[in-house]
Design an enzyme around this catalytic site. Structure first.
Site, mmCIF file in Angstrom:
data_model
loop_
_atom_site.group_PDB
_atom_site.id
_atom_site.type_symbol
_atom_site.label_atom_id
_atom_site.label_comp_id
_atom_site.label_asym_id
_atom_site.label_seq_id
_atom_site.Cartn_x
_atom_site.Cartn_y
_atom_site.Cartn_z
ATOM 1 N N ASP A 448 -20.721 13.459 -33.134
ATOM 2 C CA ASP A 448 -21.176 13.043 -31.803
ATOM 3 C C ASP A 448 -22.537 13.662 -31.474
ATOM 4 O OD1 ASP A 448 -20.971 11.791 -29.344
ATOM 5 O OD2 ASP A 448 -18.985 12.596 -28.887
ATOM 6 N N ASP A 517 -18.804 3.739 -25.734
ATOM 7 C CA ASP A 517 -17.705 4.424 -25.047
ATOM 8 C C ASP A 517 -16.929 3.468 -24.165
ATOM 9 O OD1 ASP A 517 -17.971 6.867 -26.151
ATOM 10 O OD2 ASP A 517 -18.944 7.825 -24.443
HETATM 11 C C1 DGJ Z 1 -18.653 10.902 -26.348
HETATM 12 C C2 DGJ Z 1 -17.988 9.978 -27.322
HETATM 13 O O1 DGJ Z 1 -18.652 8.762 -27.364
HETATM 14 C C3 DGJ Z 1 -16.530 9.863 -26.955
HETATM 15 O O2 DGJ Z 1 -15.894 8.908 -27.764
HETATM 16 C C4 DGJ Z 1 -15.891 11.211 -27.078
HETATM 17 O O3 DGJ Z 1 -15.910 11.613 -28.414
HETATM 18 C C5 DGJ Z 1 -16.615 12.209 -26.200
HETATM 19 N N1 DGJ Z 1 -18.027 12.207 -26.420
HETATM 20 C C6 DGJ Z 1 -16.086 13.596 -26.414
HETATM 21 O O4 DGJ Z 1 -16.765 14.526 -25.707
#
Ligand code: DGJ
Length: 720
Positions: A448, A517
């Site tokens: 991430d 997301d």
């Molecule tokens: C952002 C990501 O896109 C999410 O899927 C998740 O992993 C969160 N961060 C976790 O902090």
């Protein structure tokens, strides 16, 4: 007088270069449809331009590195200086190559520069341009590089431009405009690729669509600051009309070449298609699938814990989640954020890559062993380039935080950036991650990167702030590369607050991207369709979220959520321990369907309809030999007519017959009609057998779906 042409060819496209005598920089005579050799010989003659009034006294060309010295008064491909001077190189160049490759080598001995531009057009039709610049002086001032862009000329008939923009949870929104005089430039200065990054900058003939029109497109394969541009001047571009291209967006002082040093610009890819955007996608997807190291084994069905539990990582609950996942056919269990250090929320602990004793008194093994015991792979979340200031790492190494000497930059999601170009910080993260991968036999990393970067400077040995996006991006690539070298089977997903790091630079070294997301299936219809311009479905994470989407609060039926998740590398992101028996039955059937159709879904060519009513979205994949296909039909909002009408299914083999079935395992739609169309009931059973010609040229009368509903069609070629 020109030297003989150098032609590079692939998949029906060609790039034709030539060079005027005296070692001038070569120029492009033609970029577009391939032509027979005999015809190509005429091109230079046919395209010799007039000399208009108030212009240079002889015809000029947009060279492979266009700058004002050769006549081009648009954005220069090269911007350099040595302490403010020596900005106008006089190149002496050579051109060689043919078949798939061409190379231009140019020297400007007056100011001590060498340039090499390499063109490679592969058998799938993707032209990759690699450019490098060397300071050949033995001593003296460094060469400051402001820009090193790759551009190609466009013909007059390319008169519309398409690019993409977006934001968190709404990545890849298309925008179109006429190609007019001026510069349309999309610059990303976010220190990452960005939610708003255009995957492609495409120019095409009037009204070009997914299935029609001639299109020229480019993409900069880089995860740091970058730009894509299309530019037209009133005087045109030599014998052409405009230029298209891009490069890294450098900050002043970011690249300073000491004597003997070389700057390698990110690769810039170009694709030409006479079959609309689907032709561009076909080339880019086949190109990626042909790269060494591309994962060709089946993409396992995923359960990711984020929207299921967020930071509530309770072992018993996670075990039950794993049990339920395994029972419905999940093949990979991914533990998301919150398993390490003091990270119980997003304010602290980031950077402390040690298993939290508070949450996991017996370590991660009880969960990992349980997951593996159920026959699933285990994946783990990291955010290697980021820290919370409230972390053991920063307390021990405050100077590892990237930022000006004057003080830390703006926080974002309560976090800051780790200076990965610092060798000690790099080694620390590498060892922490590598030892966890080895200890737990981690199969998959969700990598991430949750913020745009501000004031991206690092402090050099003399205590001076230096621009650092280039160094940070390169260090990240090195970190991924080294982890993969040490752990060859390890798979990595590029996630960045959803889809903010999606580009061919990161995809060269990772296996998939987290598309967004936003797990709202209706939003996902558009996000996935447009991300799919560049990203093969098997590299696009597509998960079933909870019934009420967490990021939009929209309630959607399981059927639509299942259907849309089949559009990529499928998974779930939902606390399925709360599911009813009916929901679990539906998920079990859906997961079996995913496994059955996976080779086709992940091995075919994208086909997207240009339906005049945007409320209806039809798209799918057709096997490369056109022996089978899958199409999804989604009624996003209510249609503008009483019924959607007869919709063609393109891309099929007109000479074949296909058995067409509605696959109920992907979910059946709610409908608003008295009777379904004539073919529907049979297609729900053994299927109807019809010709590819009828399906492609005429199509199927679609049922009247309620809004936010859809269904899946599966077509299999039958022997005559
Ligand atoms: C952002 C990501 O896109 C999410 O899927 C998740 O992993 C969160 N961060 C976790 O902090």
């Amino acid at each position: 007088m020109s030297t003989p042409l150098v032609i590079v060819r692939g998949a029906g496209s060609a790039l034709v270069l030539t060079q005027d005598e005296g070692g001038a920089l070569p120029h492009v005579v033609h970029w577009g449809t391939d032509l027979p050799d005999a015809v190509l010989g005429d091109l230079a003659h046919l395209t010799g331009a007039p000399v208009p009034h108030n212009q240079p006294d002889a015809p000029w060309h947009v060279s492979v590195l266009p700058t004002s010295g050769q006549g081009w008064l648009g954005t220069p491909a090269l911007e350099v200086h040595r302490a403010g001077g020596r900005t106008a190189p006089r190149w002496v160049a050579t051109l060689e190559g043919g078949d798939h490759d061409a190379t231009v080598r140019a020297t400007a001995s007056d100011i001590g520069l060498d340039v090499v531009v390499r063109y490679r057009l592969d058998e799938h039709g993707v032209l990759t341009v690699e450019t490098e610049l060397t300071n050949t002086a033995a001593e003296g001032e460094p060469v400051d590089v402001g820009a090193l862009r790759a551009v190609l000329p466009l013909p007059t008939r390319a008169d519309e431009v398409l690019d993409l923009t977006g934001r968190w949870c709404r990545e890849r929104a298309p925008q179109r405009r006429p190609l007019t005089d001026g510069t349309w430039v999309r610059t990303g200065r976010r220190g990452r690729t960005g939610h708003d990054a255009t995957l492609l900058m495409a120019a095409g003939t009037t009204g070009f669509g997914f299935r029609s029109g001639e299109v020229w497109a480019t993409h900069v394969a880089w995860s740091g600051n970058h730009e894509h541009l299309v530019e037209r001047l009133p005087e045109g571009a030599g014998a052409h009309a405009a230029v298209l291209g891009g490069g890294e967006a450098l900050t002043p002082g970011e690249v300073r070449l000491a004597p003997g040093e070389t700057y390698r610009a990110p690769s810039v890819v170009f694709v030409h298609s006479t079959e609309g955007l689907d032709g561009i996608t076909r080339a880019l997807v086949r190109h990626q699938r042909a790269q060494p190291g591309y994962r060709t084994t089946a993409r396992p069905l995923v359960l990711n814990t984020w929207e299921a539990v967020y930071f509530q990582t309770d072992l018993d609950h996670l075990r039950r989640l794993a049990d339920t996942a395994a029972a419905i056919g999940v093949e990979r269990f991914v533990l998301d954020d919150g398993w390490f250090g003091s990270r119980r929320d997003d304010h602290r602990g980031l950077g402390d890559w040690v298993v939290s004793h508070e949450v996991w008194p017996d370590g991660l093994s009880p969960l990992v062993d349980h997951v593996k015991g159920l026959g699933m792979e285990f994946g783990l979340w990291f955010e290697p380039e980021m820290v919370n200031l409230d972390s053991d790492l920063v307390r021990a190494n405050p100077h590892w935080v990237l930022g000006p000497v004057a003080g830390a930059p703006l926080p974002s999601r309560h976090q800051h950036v780790l200076d990965l170009a610092n060798p000690d910080a790099f080694a620390h993260v590498l060892e922490a991650m590598s030892s966890l991968v080895a200890e737990f036999g981690i199969d998959f990393i969700k990598w991430d990167h949750n913020r745009d970067l501000h004031e991206v400077v690092r402090t050099d040995g003399s205590g001076t702030d230096r621009p650092a996006v280039h160094a940070q991006t390169s260090a990240t690539y090195r970190l991924v590369d080294e982890l993969r070298r040490r752990h060859p089977g390890l798979e990595i997903e590029s996630c960045s607050s959803g889809g903010a790091r999606v580009d061919l630079g990161v995809l060269e070294r990772t296996d998939r991207v987290w598309t967004s997301d936003c797990n709202d299936a209706l939003e996902r219809v558009a996000i996935q369709r447009w991300t799919g311009l560049l990203v093969p479905p098997e590299r696009m994470g597509t998960h079933i979220g909870p019934p009420t989407a967490h990021t939009t609060h929209r309630h959607l039926d399981l059927s639509l959520r299942m259907l849309v998740a089949l559009g990529g590398h499928a998974g779930l992101e939902w606390d399925i321990t709360t599911c009813s028996a009916d929901e679990l039955d539906a998920l079990r059937a859906w997961s079996a369907l995913y496994r059955e159709l996976r080779p086709l879904l992940h091995g075919g060519d994208a086909v997207r309809s240009d339906h005049p009513d945007p409320a209806l979205v039809v798209g799918g994949v057709v096997a490369p030999d056109r022996s089978a296909a899958v199409f999804s039909v989604v009624q996003a909002v209510s249609g503008r007519g009483v019924a959607p009408g007869v919709v063609p299914l393109r891309g099929l083999d007109a000479g074949r017959r296909y058995r067409v079935r509605v696959r109920s395992e992907a979910g059946l739609p709610a409908v608003i009609q008295v009777h379904p169309p004539a073919w529907w009931d049979a297609a729900l059973g053994d299927g109807i057998v019809v010709s590819g010609a009828a399906l492609g040229e005429v199509g199927l009368a679609l049922p009247v779906l309620a809004p936010a509903q859809g269904f899946l069609l599966h077509l299999e070629g039958v022997d005559a």
